[in-house]
Enzyme design. Structure first.
Site: not given
Ligand code: F6P
Length: 368
Positions: A148-149, A191, A292, A295
């Site tokens: 997503i980044d 994020m 999240h 995502r």
């Molecule tokens: O790389 C994708 C991402 O959603 C980033 O934007 C965020 O910093 C990280 O993963 C968060 O990871 P986790 O799922 O370990 O909280």
């Protein structure tokens, strides 16, 4: 070379992103259409490194029925993980300390034991760096850019990004009415790790008044100035979008946690910006962390289509005898770029890109 392919494996690594299942579907159907067999590795590479955890089913056969009705689903039918990089796998010693071990050989052996001829690795920078190492050890590998980044180099876009930006934008739309009703400053943390793509694109589309991104260290007195300017025009509310990796001039990123075997977890900048802006402006402020939510859920139409195109292109690449490459969007086509180049450096927002210029032309503050 391509005639040798009979069995391929798919792995999904790192944080999930909307579109993963669509990629898997496209790979499986395109492979089956060529008479190949397709297998999925469970939970990153854990299905091979720790098969007992999956009752010996760490590698599962994927047929037409396995990928039926999954194009629109978020998450991944294979599972994923962003801890325990197999190239630097943390192993606890008897004295309680950790030692990093390279377990890539076990992955190669596991795939060979199952007669796998090639791997399609769907991941971001970390997962694709692992895929590159497996390729260097002799495995045929094609990468598919996921995150997503949107911070992977050599592709205009990664799948998952559009869904995240669309969701963040609709959240900003909603926050406008409550911000205006209470005459508040709403600070929205998104994020994106060390790149500001999500914050920038959602911030402009959702008509934010200030956007703070990692590429432009900020000075909050500038943002407070922008808020005061709006007050003077009778606009008694403001929306500030903050990328989780944004940092003040001369300051550091806000780290929420550091754990063994995983990247530092960013977060907390939204609260601190809201607190400081309340002091600087005297206005009531609230912080919202989208986290999240960006995502999860169903991929946007754009992400579904690009995911299906990426998956099918990955199989075409294998059929053409390619290896060590990543499929990439170079509009209007999906082409192939060397994995080594795609993973060499992070793709940050260029300060002179037209999206930044657009924001500046629209009067949006970057706090600089
Ligand atoms: O790389 C994708 C991402 O959603 C980033 O934007 C965020 O910093 C990280 O993963 C968060 O990871 P986790 O799922 O370990 O909280």
């Amino acid at each position: 070379m391509a005639e040798n392919i009979r069995r391929i494996a798919i792995n999904t690594g790192g944080g999930d992103a909307p579109g993963l299942n669509a990629v898997i579907r496209a790979i499986v159907l395109s492979a089956l259409n060529r008479g190949w067999q397709c297998f999925g590795i469970r939970e990153g590479y854990n299905g091979l490194l720790d098969p007992d955890r999956f009752d010996g089913q760490g590698l599962i056969r994927l047929g037409e029925e396995s990928v039926r009705g999954i194009t629109h689903l978020g998450g991944t039918i294979l599972g994923t993980t962003n801890r325990g990089n197999p190239l630097h796998f943390p192993v606890r010693q008897s004295d309680g300390t950790f030692r990093e071990v390279d377990r890539s050989g076990e992955i190669i052996d596991g795939l060979r034991r199952h007669g796998i001829d090639a791997l399609v690795a769907i991941g971001g920078d970390g997962s694709l760096a692992i895929a590159l190492e497996l390729c260097r050890q002799g495995l045929r590998v094609i990468g598919v850019p996921k995150t997503i980044d949107n911070d992977l180099d050599r592709t205009v876009i990664t799948f998952g990004f559009d869904t995240a930006v669309s969701f963040a934008t609709s959240c900003l739309d909603r926050l406008h009415s409550t911000a205006e009703a209470h005459q508040r400053v709403m600070v929205v943390e998104v994020m994106g790790r060390y790149a500001g793509w999500i914050a920038l694109n959602a911030g402009i589309s959702g008509t934010a008044d200030a956007i703070l991104i990692p590429e432009i260290p900020y000075d909050l007195t500038r943002v407070a100035g922008k808020i005061a300017e709006r007050e003077a025009k009778g606009r008694h509310f403001s929306i500030v979008v903050v990328a989780e990796g944004a940092k003040p001039v001369g300051g550091h990123v806000s780290v929420m946690a550091r754990e063994i075997g995983r990247q530092e977890r960013l977060g907390g900048i939204g609260e601190s910006v809201a607190h400081d802006l309340a002091e600087l402006t005297g206005k009531e402020t609230r912080a919202v962390v989208l986290g999240h939510l960006l995502r999860g859920g169903s991929p946007s139409t754009f992400d579904r289509l690009i995911s299906l195109r990426f998956g099918a292109a990955a199989v075409r690449a294998l059929a053409e005898g390619q290896s060590g490459i990543m499929v990439a969007l170079d509009p209007p086509t999906v082409n192939y770029v060397p994995l080594a180049e795609a993973t060499r450096r992070m793709k940050c927002v260029p300060l002179d890109c037209d999206t930044i210029l657009t924001a500046r032309d629209l009067g949006i503050s970057f706090g600089d």
